[in-house]
Scaffold this motif. Structure first.
Motif, mmCIF file in Angstrom:
data_model
loop_
_atom_site.group_PDB
_atom_site.id
_atom_site.type_symbol
_atom_site.label_atom_id
_atom_site.label_comp_id
_atom_site.label_asym_id
_atom_site.label_seq_id
_atom_site.Cartn_x
_atom_site.Cartn_y
_atom_site.Cartn_z
ATOM 1 N N PRO A 4 0.637 -1.245 0.099
ATOM 2 C CA PRO A 4 0.014 0.119 -0.092
ATOM 3 C C PRO A 4 0.893 1.297 0.171
ATOM 4 O O PRO A 4 1.849 1.250 0.548
ATOM 5 C CB PRO A 4 -0.944 -0.056 1.185
ATOM 6 C CG PRO A 4 0.015 -1.021 2.201
ATOM 7 C CD PRO A 4 0.759 -1.863 1.268
ATOM 8 N N SER A 5 0.223 2.396 -0.519
ATOM 9 C CA SER A 5 0.855 3.658 -0.731
ATOM 10 C C SER A 5 0.117 4.612 -0.258
ATOM 11 O O SER A 5 -1.323 4.229 -0.187
ATOM 12 C CB SER A 5 1.507 3.913 -1.797
ATOM 13 O OG SER A 5 0.470 4.058 -2.784
ATOM 14 N N SER A 6 0.508 5.877 -0.189
ATOM 15 C CA SER A 6 -0.265 6.986 0.150
ATOM 16 C C SER A 6 -0.956 7.545 -1.116
ATOM 17 O O SER A 6 -1.691 8.699 -1.004
ATOM 18 C CB SER A 6 0.238 8.136 0.959
ATOM 19 O OG SER A 6 0.552 7.536 2.201
ATOM 20 N N ASP A 7 -0.660 6.833 -2.219
ATOM 21 C CA ASP A 7 -1.268 7.737 -3.559
ATOM 22 C C ASP A 7 -2.551 7.596 -3.755
ATOM 23 O O ASP A 7 -3.316 8.481 -4.111
ATOM 24 C CB ASP A 7 -0.401 6.774 -4.656
ATOM 25 C CG ASP A 7 1.059 7.109 -4.847
ATOM 26 O OD1 ASP A 7 1.447 7.952 -4.353
ATOM 27 O OD2 ASP A 7 1.462 6.103 -5.677
ATOM 28 N N THR A 17 -11.039 11.472 6.660
ATOM 29 C CA THR A 17 -10.919 10.600 7.846
ATOM 30 C C THR A 17 -10.567 9.107 7.425
ATOM 31 O O THR A 17 -11.100 8.812 6.511
ATOM 32 C CB THR A 17 -11.818 10.523 8.795
ATOM 33 O OG1 THR A 17 -12.989 9.987 8.250
ATOM 34 C CG2 THR A 17 -12.297 11.916 9.359
ATOM 35 N N ILE A 18 -9.672 8.492 8.164
ATOM 36 C CA ILE A 18 -9.031 7.101 7.982
ATOM 37 C C ILE A 18 -9.262 6.374 9.203
ATOM 38 O O ILE A 18 -9.562 6.852 10.503
ATOM 39 C CB ILE A 18 -7.529 7.039 8.025
ATOM 40 C CG1 ILE A 18 -7.138 8.044 6.439
ATOM 41 C CG2 ILE A 18 -7.082 5.678 7.836
ATOM 42 C CD1 ILE A 18 -7.963 7.556 5.413
ATOM 43 N N ARG A 19 -9.854 4.951 8.942
ATOM 44 C CA ARG A 19 -9.949 4.289 10.035
ATOM 45 C C ARG A 19 -8.922 3.050 9.871
ATOM 46 O O ARG A 19 -8.801 2.444 8.507
ATOM 47 C CB ARG A 19 -11.483 3.249 10.194
ATOM 48 C CG ARG A 19 -12.473 4.289 9.930
ATOM 49 C CD ARG A 19 -12.720 5.118 11.176
ATOM 50 N NE ARG A 19 -14.046 5.886 11.182
ATOM 51 C CZ ARG A 19 -14.241 6.819 10.497
ATOM 52 N NH1 ARG A 19 -13.122 7.601 9.659
ATOM 53 N NH2 ARG A 19 -15.437 7.307 10.302
ATOM 54 N N ALA A 20 -7.878 2.929 10.630
ATOM 55 C CA ALA A 20 -6.960 1.609 10.512
ATOM 56 C C ALA A 20 -7.367 0.726 11.436
ATOM 57 O O ALA A 20 -7.339 0.542 12.722
ATOM 58 C CB ALA A 20 -5.561 2.301 10.906
ATOM 59 N N ALA A 21 -7.534 -0.453 10.886
ATOM 60 C CA ALA A 21 -8.404 -1.601 11.684
ATOM 61 C C ALA A 21 -7.750 -2.916 11.256
ATOM 62 O O ALA A 21 -7.452 -3.477 10.122
ATOM 63 C CB ALA A 21 -9.892 -1.535 11.249
ATOM 64 N N ALA A 22 -7.994 -3.819 12.278
ATOM 65 C CA ALA A 22 -7.344 -5.249 12.122
ATOM 66 C C ALA A 22 -8.604 -5.885 12.518
ATOM 67 O O ALA A 22 -9.505 -5.410 13.265
ATOM 68 C CB ALA A 22 -5.914 -5.511 13.087
ATOM 69 N N CYS A 23 -8.613 -7.189 12.253
ATOM 70 C CA CYS A 23 -9.606 -8.204 12.456
ATOM 71 C C CYS A 23 -9.398 -9.075 13.866
ATOM 72 O O CYS A 23 -8.365 -9.895 13.844
ATOM 73 C CB CYS A 23 -9.725 -9.103 11.219
ATOM 74 S SG CYS A 23 -11.239 -10.432 11.604
ATOM 75 N N ASP A 24 -10.392 -8.814 14.905
ATOM 76 C CA ASP A 24 -10.004 -9.854 16.162
ATOM 77 C C ASP A 24 -10.714 -11.246 15.934
ATOM 78 O O ASP A 24 -10.833 -11.472 14.830
ATOM 79 C CB ASP A 24 -10.550 -9.135 17.190
ATOM 80 C CG ASP A 24 -12.088 -9.092 17.550
ATOM 81 O OD1 ASP A 24 -12.653 -9.992 16.552
ATOM 82 O OD2 ASP A 24 -12.700 -8.621 18.526
ATOM 83 N N ALA A 39 -2.330 9.823 8.001
ATOM 84 C CA ALA A 39 -2.229 8.344 7.344
ATOM 85 C C ALA A 39 -0.916 8.006 7.079
ATOM 86 O O ALA A 39 -0.565 6.732 6.996
ATOM 87 C CB ALA A 39 -3.506 8.192 6.390
ATOM 88 N N GLU A 40 -0.032 8.781 6.363
ATOM 89 C CA GLU A 40 1.073 8.590 5.803
ATOM 90 C C GLU A 40 2.016 8.038 6.743
ATOM 91 O O GLU A 40 2.826 6.923 6.469
ATOM 92 C CB GLU A 40 1.677 9.921 5.460
ATOM 93 C CG GLU A 40 3.106 9.535 4.670
ATOM 94 C CD GLU A 40 3.074 8.907 3.479
ATOM 95 O OE1 GLU A 40 4.041 8.046 3.324
ATOM 96 O OE2 GLU A 40 2.329 8.883 2.594
#
Length: 448
Positions: A4-7, A17-24, A39-40
């Motif tokens: 992934p990149s910020s492009d 707005t960004i959500r950074a999320a993992a799966c539990d 986000a960068e």
């Protein structure tokens, strides 16, 4: 898949707005919200939150006796973006994006309690043998009016009527919620989720959408996880709920996540294809592996109290340990069709599963069977519900015990994930017993 990149963010300046999320372990997204301009840093350096956050119970609470909490000081893991990169979140009013992440140890090692890393390990076992699983899932869900304790089908926005009936393969039922499904398919396009056919199913307000087969099992699980998030979020924008809980209505069929898979060799040939309808030795060995592991992995396929209401005879879900050709009453079905498309359909999982863990259990068990060269029992004919067959565990407690005692599960799942799963499910089993049935439904309706 490229890193992934910020492009993507520069190409979508409207996203603020960004959500950074993992799966539990329960398939719930855990993570952080941040302005897009920060986000960068997540893309380049990752982010951090407690390792214990991927092993919370269904209420989002710490596990009381987990060594991940106080015993180790509730230390952080490092979470880095997956190959998926940014995806839009069309169910929200404000333009937003989700950045899927997964967890690593401080020294860079993958965290064994992360469900996505678990599936990665299984895929690497296949790769070591020059094999590639090709996977597709069918996801069933209910549209529900949950504005009162009495769950029911939502009022159709087109007719302004509420039709209280199951309508198998009904075009009218699909058209009753045409705008929802139109928006859903457009959102899937935006999120690059390969949604194909939609049908109405046997339950009250129940539908199924197939996701196209993929030769990247991690990608297939990502698609399923994101699809569930999308369906639930988008339904709320339309004024009703969508739920993947296994069985919201006692008198109607429950929801499953059927997984179809074949396996390619290093020259791209389907190792299940013998040129005819029966399939190869490898097909039978994979079936045998799946059957051998099925009881022990019931906790993965039916992870919640409500899950066991679905796994009962004559309810369009398997209850016996058996397989057959072109028979939907069995746990393992070999569909008909052109020989090059010969595949296995694993029909046990509920719609309430964690897709990463479910595909790990299915593909890991199949590879065990291929490696061991074991033979399955003969395929059955006729109605599996009417036959005297070994049974899948029919209670949550029995499934927890089978998972703990298994000699097969450690071949598929790392020790840390097995421990965390057992601690989590025992805590949930204890506290669910204190709730009234309607309170249990309220918990499961939105979370799973």
């Amino acid at each position: 898949m490229p890193a992934p990149s910020s492009d993507w963010l520069r190409e979508h300046p409207q996203v603020r707005t960004i959500r950074a999320a993992a799966c539990d372990l329960n398939g719930v997204a855990r993570g952080k919200r941040m302005p897009a301009r920060y986000a960068e840093k997540v893309v380049t350096d990752g982010t951090r939150f407690p390792i214990s956050a991927l092993s919370l119970d269904i209420w989002g609470e710490d596990i009381d006796d987990s060594p991940l909490v106080f015993e180790t000081g509730d230390r952080d893991g490092v979470l880095r973006p997956t190959e998926r990169g940014f995806v839009p979140m069309p169910w929200l009013e404000a333009p937003s994006a989700l950045l899927p992440i997964w967890m690593f140890r401080e020294d860079g090692r993958p965290y064994d309690g992360d469900p996505r890393h678990c599936l990665r390990r299984v895929v690497e076992r296949y790769k070591a043998k020059g094999l590639t699983p090709v996977v597709a899932v069918e996801l069933e869900f209910f549209l529900i009016d949950d504005s009162s304790r009495n769950l029911q089908v939502p009022i159709s926005p087109r007719s302004n009527k509420r039709r209280k009936a199951a309508e198998i393969l009904s075009i009218r039922a699909l058209d009753a919620f045409d705008q929802f499904f139109t928006d859903l398919y457009e959102a899937c396009e935006a999120m690059d989720i390969p949604a194909e056919t939609a049908i109405s199913e046997a339950g009250l307000g129940q539908f199924e959408i197939n996701l196209v087969h993929c030769d990247d099992a991690l990608r297939a699980a990502d698609d399923a996880w994101l699809f569930k998030m999308l369906v639930k979020g988008l339904a709320r924008r339309h004024g009703f709920a969508a739920s993947f809980m296994a069985k919201p209505y006692e008198d109607y069929a429950g929801s499953g996540m059927h997984a179809h898979f074949s396996v390619l060799d290093d020259e791209g040939r389907n190792i299940f294809d013998d040129g005819g309808p029966k399939g190869t030795d490898a097909l039978r060995h994979a079936i045998a592996g799946c059957l051998e592991a099925m009881s022990d992995s019931a906790l993965i396929f039916a992870p919640h109290l409500n899950s066991y209401d679905r796994l009962v005879p004559e309810a369009h879900a398997p209850s016996g340990l058996c397989w057959a050709y072109e028979n939907r009453t069995v746990a393992i079905r070999v569909p008909s069709g052109p020989p090059p498309a010969r595949r296995i359909e694993h029909r046990v999982s509920g719609g309430d599963v964690n897709p990463y863990l479910a595909l790990s259990a299915i593909l890991g068990a199949a590879l065990n069977g291929i490696e061991d060269g074991v033979e399955p029992p003969d395929p059955i004919t006729g109605n599996a519900y009417a036959q005297d067959l070994p049974r899948i565990p029919d209670t949550w407690g029995a499934a927890i015990e089978a998972f703990e005692a298994s000699k097969v599960m450690p071949r598929i799942f790392p020790e840390e994930l097995i421990r965390n799963m057992l601690l989590t499910k025992r805590q949930e089993l204890h506290y669910m017993a204190e709730l009234e049935p309607h309170e249990q439904v309220e918990i499961y309706l939105d979370t799973v």
